[in-house]
Design a protein around this motif. Structure first.
Motif, PDB file in Angstrom:
ATOM      1  N   MET A   1       0.842  -1.196   0.000  1.00 37.08           N
ATOM      2  CA  MET A   1       0.000   0.000   0.000  1.00 37.08           C
ATOM      3  C   MET A   1       0.878   1.247   0.000  1.00 37.08           C
ATOM      4  SD  MET A   1      -2.955  -1.046   2.756  1.00 37.08           S
ATOM      5  CE  MET A   1      -3.751   0.530   2.539  1.00 37.08           C
ATOM      6  N   ALA A   2       0.383   2.313  -0.612  1.00 35.42           N
ATOM      7  CA  ALA A   2       1.128   3.564  -0.660  1.00 35.42           C
ATOM      8  C   ALA A   2       1.223   4.159   0.735  1.00 35.42           C
ATOM      9  CB  ALA A   2       0.446   4.539  -1.604  1.00 35.42           C
ATOM     10  N   LYS A   3       2.327   4.804   0.980  1.00 38.38           N
ATOM     11  CA  LYS A   3       2.512   5.462   2.271  1.00 38.38           C
ATOM     12  C   LYS A   3       1.592   6.671   2.376  1.00 38.38           C
ATOM     13  CE  LYS A   3       7.453   4.330   2.649  1.00 38.38           C
ATOM     14  NZ  LYS A   3       8.820   4.915   2.768  1.00 38.38           N
ATOM     15  N   PRO A   4       1.081   6.973   3.571  1.00 42.70           N
ATOM     16  CA  PRO A   4       0.289   8.201   3.737  1.00 42.70           C
ATOM     17  C   PRO A   4       1.160   9.426   3.492  1.00 42.70           C
ATOM     18  CG  PRO A   4       0.754   7.173   5.865  1.00 42.70           C
ATOM     19  CD  PRO A   4       1.171   6.194   4.824  1.00 42.70           C
ATOM     20  N   ARG A   5       0.545  10.447   2.917  1.00 41.35           N
ATOM     21  CA  ARG A   5       1.271  11.671   2.554  1.00 41.35           C
ATOM     22  C   ARG A   5       0.932  12.777   3.552  1.00 41.35           C
ATOM     23  NH1 ARG A   5      -1.642  12.303  -2.975  1.00 41.35           N
ATOM     24  NH2 ARG A   5      -3.290  11.794  -1.467  1.00 41.35           N
ATOM     25  N   VAL A   6       1.953  13.300   4.200  1.00 42.21           N
ATOM     26  CA  VAL A   6       1.785  14.404   5.142  1.00 42.21           C
ATOM     27  C   VAL A   6       2.517  15.618   4.574  1.00 42.21           C
ATOM     28  CG1 VAL A   6       2.111  15.242   7.483  1.00 42.21           C
ATOM     29  CG2 VAL A   6       1.703  12.800   7.077  1.00 42.21           C
ATOM     30  N   VAL A   7       1.798  16.721   4.435  1.00 40.97           N
ATOM     31  CA  VAL A   7       2.400  17.951   3.932  1.00 40.97           C
ATOM     32  C   VAL A   7       2.338  19.015   5.022  1.00 40.97           C
ATOM     33  CG1 VAL A   7       2.304  19.785   2.200  1.00 40.97           C
ATOM     34  CG2 VAL A   7       1.778  17.419   1.551  1.00 40.97           C
ATOM     35  N   ILE A   8       3.459  19.677   5.247  1.00 42.89           N
ATOM     36  CA  ILE A   8       3.552  20.763   6.218  1.00 42.89           C
ATOM     37  C   ILE A   8       3.823  22.048   5.449  1.00 42.89           C
ATOM     38  CG2 ILE A   8       4.827  21.667   8.211  1.00 42.89           C
ATOM     39  CD1 ILE A   8       5.597  18.682   8.781  1.00 42.89           C
ATOM     40  N   VAL A   9       2.982  23.050   5.652  1.00 41.80           N
ATOM     41  CA  VAL A   9       3.130  24.326   4.957  1.00 41.80           C
ATOM     42  C   VAL A   9       3.781  25.330   5.905  1.00 41.80           C
ATOM     43  CG1 VAL A   9       1.946  26.217   3.787  1.00 41.80           C
ATOM     44  CG2 VAL A   9       1.106  23.869   3.544  1.00 41.80           C
ATOM     45  N   GLY A  10       5.005  25.725   5.607  1.00 41.34           N
ATOM     46  CA  GLY A  10       5.715  26.699   6.429  1.00 41.34           C
ATOM     47  C   GLY A  10       6.904  26.079   7.130  1.00 41.34           C
ATOM     48  N   GLY A  11       8.056  26.777   7.049  1.00 38.58           N
ATOM     49  CA  GLY A  11       9.279  26.266   7.661  1.00 38.58           C
ATOM     50  C   GLY A  11       9.796  27.139   8.779  1.00 38.58           C
ATOM     51  N   GLY A  12       8.890  27.825   9.480  1.00 38.16           N
ATOM     52  CA  GLY A  12       9.286  28.605  10.645  1.00 38.16           C
ATOM     53  C   GLY A  12       9.416  27.730  11.874  1.00 38.16           C
ATOM     54  N   PHE A  13       9.287  28.318  13.046  1.00 40.87           N
ATOM     55  CA  PHE A  13       9.458  27.548  14.280  1.00 40.87           C
ATOM     56  C   PHE A  13       8.481  26.373  14.352  1.00 40.87           C
ATOM     57  CE2 PHE A  13      11.938  31.118  15.749  1.00 40.87           C
ATOM     58  CZ  PHE A  13      12.841  30.542  16.641  1.00 40.87           C
ATOM     59  N   ALA A  14       7.216  26.621  14.046  1.00 36.10           N
ATOM     60  CA  ALA A  14       6.223  25.552  14.133  1.00 36.10           C
ATOM     61  C   ALA A  14       6.445  24.496  13.060  1.00 36.10           C
ATOM     62  CB  ALA A  14       4.819  26.140  14.022  1.00 36.10           C
ATOM     63  N   GLY A  15       6.565  24.919  11.799  1.00 39.91           N
ATOM     64  CA  GLY A  15       6.704  23.970  10.703  1.00 39.91           C
ATOM     65  C   GLY A  15       7.995  23.180  10.759  1.00 39.91           C
ATOM     66  N   PHE A  16       9.097  23.844  11.076  1.00 42.29           N
ATOM     67  CA  PHE A  16      10.394  23.167  11.139  1.00 42.29           C
ATOM     68  C   PHE A  16      10.377  22.057  12.187  1.00 42.29           C
ATOM     69  CE2 PHE A  16      14.589  22.525  12.957  1.00 42.29           C
ATOM     70  CZ  PHE A  16      15.398  22.384  11.847  1.00 42.29           C
ATOM     71  N   HIS A  17       9.913  22.376  13.382  1.00 41.38           N
ATOM     72  CA  HIS A  17       9.922  21.376  14.448  1.00 41.38           C
ATOM     73  C   HIS A  17       8.857  20.306  14.226  1.00 41.38           C
ATOM     74  CE1 HIS A  17      13.013  23.075  17.032  1.00 41.38           C
ATOM     75  NE2 HIS A  17      12.575  24.261  16.670  1.00 41.38           N
ATOM     76  N   ALA A  18       7.771  20.669  13.545  1.00 43.53           N
ATOM     77  CA  ALA A  18       6.780  19.651  13.194  1.00 43.53           C
ATOM     78  C   ALA A  18       7.384  18.638  12.229  1.00 43.53           C
ATOM     79  CB  ALA A  18       5.552  20.305  12.578  1.00 43.53           C
ATOM     80  N   ALA A  19       8.086  19.123  11.212  1.00 40.61           N
ATOM     81  CA  ALA A  19       8.679  18.224  10.220  1.00 40.61           C
ATOM     82  C   ALA A  19       9.739  17.327  10.850  1.00 40.61           C
ATOM     83  CB  ALA A  19       9.289  19.045   9.081  1.00 40.61           C
ATOM     84  N   ARG A  20      10.605  17.905  11.659  1.00 37.40           N
ATOM     85  CA  ARG A  20      11.682  17.109  12.255  1.00 37.40           C
ATOM     86  C   ARG A  20      11.141  16.072  13.224  1.00 37.40           C
ATOM     87  NH1 ARG A  20      17.025  19.787  14.958  1.00 37.40           N
ATOM     88  NH2 ARG A  20      15.540  20.515  16.535  1.00 37.40           N
TER      89      ARG A  20
END
Length: 441
Positions: A1-20
């Motif tokens: 099965m295909a992996k679920p796709r998660v997209v994060i919009v924004g690479g500031g404090f919130a987006g950066f730490h969410a992605a990491r």
């Protein structure tokens, strides 16, 4: 099965730490994509030191691709969200458009300058939200002192030596603190300015400096600024701006060539196009950072009105501290929605606040302990080094060199005024907007 796709919009404090955090939580079990208008995470609290020439701009710019393992980084700006089809439309820095689908979407687009309907402000003021603006301001301040030294008209010289900063929050206070030290240093080597006062003004409609913080921090900051000769005018703002000066709300006329706008921020305009419930312009979410009636949609940081469980009925403030914590939590809750772990509500504990006042001066209350002067400066810089996700050694070296070597006060001429309009958040610097010679004011 295909992996679920998660997209994060924004690479500031919130987006950066969410992605990491999310990349670690799912361990390759989901495709994690971060969309951001720059290829770096900007450590915004140290931007005033870039404007003052203390730090190289690269020190506060952390590569997204180099720091986020397991995350696909897309350079571009999301300008449309199709909630029904779960697709984003993205515009690249060169104008091409593309689409990106998602199974989970995290809106962490951050904020832009807050504009007020004051005549002339948009045309004659400059904000302070990104590296281009910091570089422009550094050149502008340097240029005004140099041109003042050359001026034969006393009124022109005085106007060029007057700097007006509107907004006595974090940013405005730190810009004034760093800027006043910078201009004092610049004037030392200018014989024509030996007896010329360098005037810095800090304005705010609030009754005190740093109105959002503990009163002791505000008093410490104001006392330090006044000792440097800064004019702190509370319950006062700009009523009108022109190319030659400003008129204040108390009817005073101030000739100046420098109006720096640090009034505050508002959520990124992307929120307005979602047609979802908002609160004071911020996207309404529950305590799990989920948008009501959209279990696939999450929001955090400045764009989200997150319920403050420690103060019922209120929402969390738009601060880097909240954004970073919310980013980490939203990642865990997104992972939980995909089958990794359990979701948790956002509830924070205040760790205190720090305000860098330049040199060896600062105000801080870590864990509620009030500090000022050198101890506060040590705590402030220690916190910034620990909070930065990269470039720590380089930042520490820049601080050391700034303390022991003569300052390098020159114009770089990289950013023209037109490239940093007040209404933009963090303007890009495409080659067509770069110049090889300084802009003449």
């Amino acid at each position: 099965m295909a992996k679920p796709r998660v997209v994060i919009v924004g690479g500031g404090f919130a987006g950066f730490h969410a992605a990491r955090t999310l990349a670690k939580a799912v361990s390759g079990g989901a495709d994690v994509t971060l969309v951001n208008s720059t290829d770096y995470f900007l450590y915004l609290p140290l931007l005033p030191e870039v404007a003052a020439g203390v730090l190289d701009p690269r020190r506060v710019s952390v590569s997204l691709a180099g720091s986020l393992r397991g995350v696909r980084c897309v350079l571009g700006e999301v300008f449309q969200v199709d909630l029904a089809d779960r697709r984003l439309r993205i515009r690249s820095p060169e104008g091409q458009t593309s689409e990106l689908g998602y199974d989970r979407l995290v809106i962490a687009a951050g904020s832009v300058n807050k504009l007020l309907p004051i005549p002339g402000v948009t045309e004659h003021a400059h904000g302070f939200r990104g590296i281009p603006e910091a570089l422009y301001l550094r050149d502008h301040i340097t240029r005004q002192i140099e041109l003042a030294d050359m001026a034969t008209d006393p009124e022109e010289r005085a106007a060029r030596c007057t700097f007006v900063v509107v907004g006595a929050g974090y940013t405005g206070t730190e810009v004034v603190a760093q800027g006043s030290l910078m201009t004092a240093d610049l004037a030392k080597v200018r014989p024509g300015l030996r007896d010329q006062p360098i005037r810095w003004m800090l304005l705010d409609l609030a009754p005190r400096v740093l109105p959002e913080l503990d009163q002791r921090l505000g008093r410490t900051a104001e006392r330090t600024l006044r000792r440097r000769g800064v004019e702190v005018l509370t319950k006062t703002s700009v009523a009108e701006a022109t190319a030659d000066g400003v008129r204040l709300t108390n009817e005073a006329e101030v000739p100046t060539r420098s109006l720096i706008w640090c009034v505050g921020v508002r959520p990124d305009p992307l929120v307005e196009g979602l047609n979802l419930a908002t609160e004071k312009g911020r996207l309404r979410v529950d305590e799990y950072l989920t948008v009501p009636d959209h279990p696939e949609l999450f929001a955090c940081g400045d764009v989200a009105a997150v319920p403050d469980l420690t103060r019922p009925g209120q929402t969390t403030a738009m601060t880097a501290q909240h954004a970073q914590r919310q980013g980490k939590l939203v990642a865990r809750n997104v992972a939980a929605s995909l089958g990794w772990g359990e979701r948790r509500a956002y509830k924070h504990r205040d760790l205190g606040f720090l305000v860098d006042l330049g040199g060896v001066k600062a105000a801080a209350n870590p864990l509620g302990i009030p500090l000022s002067g050198l101890p506060a400066a040590v705590v402030t810089r220690g916190y910034h080094l620990s909070a930065m996700p990269g470039n720590r050694v380089r930042v520490a070296v820049d601080w050391l060199l700034d303390a022991v070597l003569p300052k390098q006060r020159v114009q770089l001429g990289l950013v023209r005024s037109a490239a940093v309009p007040l209404e933009s958040a963090a303007p890009e610097l495409p080659s067509s907007r770069m110049v090889s010679s300084p802009e003449h004011d």
